[in-house]
Motif scaffolding. Structure first.
Motif, PDB file in Angstrom:
ATOM      1  N   GLY A  16       0.823  -1.205   0.000  1.00 42.20           N
ATOM      2  CA  GLY A  16       0.000   0.000   0.000  1.00 42.20           C
ATOM      3  C   GLY A  16       0.855   1.253   0.000  1.00 42.20           C
ATOM      4  O   GLY A  16       1.038   1.894  -1.042  1.00 42.20           O
ATOM      5  N   PHE A  17       1.442   1.565   1.137  1.00 40.57           N
ATOM      6  CA  PHE A  17       2.194   2.814   1.251  1.00 40.57           C
ATOM      7  C   PHE A  17       3.520   2.770   0.473  1.00 40.57           C
ATOM      8  O   PHE A  17       3.819   3.669  -0.322  1.00 40.57           O
ATOM      9  N   GLY A  18       4.329   1.740   0.719  1.00 36.50           N
ATOM     10  CA  GLY A  18       5.651   1.667   0.084  1.00 36.50           C
ATOM     11  C   GLY A  18       5.576   1.487  -1.425  1.00 36.50           C
ATOM     12  O   GLY A  18       6.249   2.189  -2.183  1.00 36.50           O
ATOM     13  N   GLY A  19       4.764   0.521  -1.848  1.00 35.65           N
ATOM     14  CA  GLY A  19       4.648   0.245  -3.284  1.00 35.65           C
ATOM     15  C   GLY A  19       4.084   1.433  -4.054  1.00 35.65           C
ATOM     16  O   GLY A  19       4.597   1.792  -5.123  1.00 35.65           O
ATOM     17  N   ALA A  24       4.808   6.204  -7.604  1.00 40.65           N
ATOM     18  CA  ALA A  24       4.613   7.649  -7.777  1.00 40.65           C
ATOM     19  C   ALA A  24       5.916   8.378  -8.086  1.00 40.65           C
ATOM     20  O   ALA A  24       5.900   9.442  -8.713  1.00 40.65           O
ATOM     21  N   CYS A  25       7.038   7.810  -7.650  1.00 41.77           N
ATOM     22  CA  CYS A  25       8.334   8.485  -7.820  1.00 41.77           C
ATOM     23  C   CYS A  25       8.636   8.828  -9.273  1.00 41.77           C
ATOM     24  O   CYS A  25       9.107   9.925  -9.576  1.00 41.77           O
ATOM     25  N   SER A  26       8.372   7.881 -10.158  1.00 42.13           N
ATOM     26  CA  SER A  26       8.723   8.122 -11.564  1.00 42.13           C
ATOM     27  C   SER A  26       7.968   9.336 -12.110  1.00 42.13           C
ATOM     28  O   SER A  26       8.538  10.163 -12.824  1.00 42.13           O
ATOM     29  N   VAL A 154      15.512  11.613  -6.200  1.00 48.16           N
ATOM     30  CA  VAL A 154      16.151  10.366  -6.652  1.00 48.16           C
ATOM     31  C   VAL A 154      16.603   9.549  -5.440  1.00 48.16           C
ATOM     32  O   VAL A 154      16.396   8.328  -5.385  1.00 48.16           O
ATOM     33  N   VAL A 155      17.202  10.229  -4.454  1.00 48.70           N
ATOM     34  CA  VAL A 155      17.650   9.516  -3.245  1.00 48.70           C
ATOM     35  C   VAL A 155      16.455   8.914  -2.508  1.00 48.70           C
ATOM     36  O   VAL A 155      16.521   7.785  -2.006  1.00 48.70           O
ATOM     37  N   SER A 156      15.352   9.650  -2.462  1.00 44.74           N
ATOM     38  CA  SER A 156      14.161   9.103  -1.794  1.00 44.74           C
ATOM     39  C   SER A 156      13.675   7.851  -2.521  1.00 44.74           C
ATOM     40  O   SER A 156      13.227   6.894  -1.897  1.00 44.74           O
ATOM     41  N   PHE A 157      13.790   7.868  -3.835  1.00 48.80           N
ATOM     42  CA  PHE A 157      13.392   6.700  -4.641  1.00 48.80           C
ATOM     43  C   PHE A 157      14.311   5.509  -4.346  1.00 48.80           C
ATOM     44  O   PHE A 157      13.841   4.378  -4.135  1.00 48.80           O
ATOM     45  N   LEU A 158      15.621   5.778  -4.306  1.00 49.51           N
ATOM     46  CA  LEU A 158      16.580   4.697  -4.023  1.00 49.51           C
ATOM     47  C   LEU A 158      16.368   4.126  -2.615  1.00 49.51           C
ATOM     48  O   LEU A 158      16.371   2.906  -2.420  1.00 49.51           O
ATOM     49  N   ALA A 159      16.181   5.024  -1.654  1.00 49.45           N
ATOM     50  CA  ALA A 159      15.979   4.574  -0.265  1.00 49.45           C
ATOM     51  C   ALA A 159      14.697   3.741  -0.156  1.00 49.45           C
ATOM     52  O   ALA A 159      14.681   2.686   0.489  1.00 49.45           O
ATOM     53  N   ALA A 160      13.645   4.215  -0.807  1.00 50.01           N
ATOM     54  CA  ALA A 160      12.384   3.462  -0.782  1.00 50.01           C
ATOM     55  C   ALA A 160      12.547   2.132  -1.513  1.00 50.01           C
ATOM     56  O   ALA A 160      11.974   1.113  -1.098  1.00 50.01           O
TER      57      ALA A 160
END
Lengths: 188, 117
Positions: A16-19, A24-26, A154-160
């Protein structure tokens, strides 16, 4: 078909939240890179600007919900210590993983990394949302700000991504299960 | 004459959006991220401090590490915002500092590197 309460919470947290956050990141990256480029064609419409603002606010909410549910709901179940005399390790994921050399790495590297690096996500995306809320289309005339926001996103995307990958692996090797059983439907 | 007077009362928009608020948000995010990495190592390696980070028993030291990092990040953000919001600051240096802190945080949260301390 049944699911336990703890399994359902793990599903909400991860898929839910993570996926949703990862998906949404892209969109956020494309919007920030393309539409807010200093060389972007045409003005940024107020509708597009409002959309990106709302989009980043929702992303921030997802990121916070993911880390808070992970840290304060799922993680206590994961690291629970069995009462003295209990020999069923399967109900205690951390214990189960550490009980075998073939799975201990999923805890010592996977969970140890995931539990901390995941928190970089809400920090980064909240900052990005705040900057976009403040500057909006004016980001085009602040290319360094836009570049910094892009990097943090980008870092938030990598961390997630790290958190989601190890979350999926941990669920595969030692699922968090327990609590009330929820009956979903009858099988054939 | 009347029109001229009315126009004179409306201040021209000579105050473009400064980069101070953006810089405050970026640097504070770097500070918060770095503190998260640093505190995670401190809580793991310094046995005498480990229990001070237990804000919520079921979650253990992770609760204190993350709470303190978030509080420090928000405090840093508020202070920098107050100081920079009306100014143009050297964004090149501030971004470099923020990226350095963010990079360090990524390294410090990576267990094989954290184990070196």
């Amino acid at each position: 078909m049944e699911i336990t309460a703890q399994g359902l919470w793990t599903l909400i947290h991860g898929m839910g939240f993570g996926g949703l956050y990862l998906l949404a990141c892209s969109g956020a990256l494309v919007e920030l890179y393309h539409r807010y480029s200093p060389t972007g064609e045409g003005p940024v419409s107020s509708r597009d600007e409002s959309f990106l603002r709302a989009y980043l606010i929702v992303m921030s909410a997802l990121a916070w919900l993911a880390v808070l549910s992970g840290t304060y709901i799922i993680y206590p179940w994961y690291r629970a210590v069995p009462p003295a005399g209990t020999s069923i390790a399967a109900a205690f994921p951390q214990l189960l993983l550490k009980s075998s050399p073939s799975t201990s790495g999923w805890h010592s590297l996977g969970m140890e990394w995931k539990e901390h690096v995941a928190w970089l996500t809400p920090i980064s995306i909240t900052m990005a949302a705040a900057v976009v809320l403040k500057y909006g289309h004016n980001l085009r005339s602040h290319p360094q700000l836009r570049a910094a926001v892009l990097c943090f996103t980008v870092v938030s995307f990598l961390a997630a991504g790290v958190a989601c990958f190890f979350g999926a692996m941990l669920v595969m090797h030692a699922p968090v299960e327990g609590g009330r059983v929820i009956h979903l439907m009858d099988g054939n | 004459m009347t029109i001229e007077k009315r126009e004179a009362k409306i201040p021209a928009n000579t105050d473009p959006l400064t980069n101070g608020s953006g810089a405050a948000a970026i640097l504070s995010a770097g500070i918060g991220a770095f503190l998260l990495g640093l505190l995670s190592i401190v809580a793991d390696k310094v046995a005498s401090l480990k229990y001070l980070f237990v804000f919520y028993q079921p979650t253990g030291p992770l609760s204190g590490v993350t709470t303190m990092a978030i509080v420090a990040w928000l405090l840093a953000w508020a202070i920098l915002e107050m100081r920079w919001r009306k100014r143009n600051v050297n964004l090149t240096r501030i971004s470099a500092a923020a990226f350095l802190l963010l990079g360090l945080s990524l390294l410090l949260t990576f267990p094989p590197i954290a184990e070196l301390f």
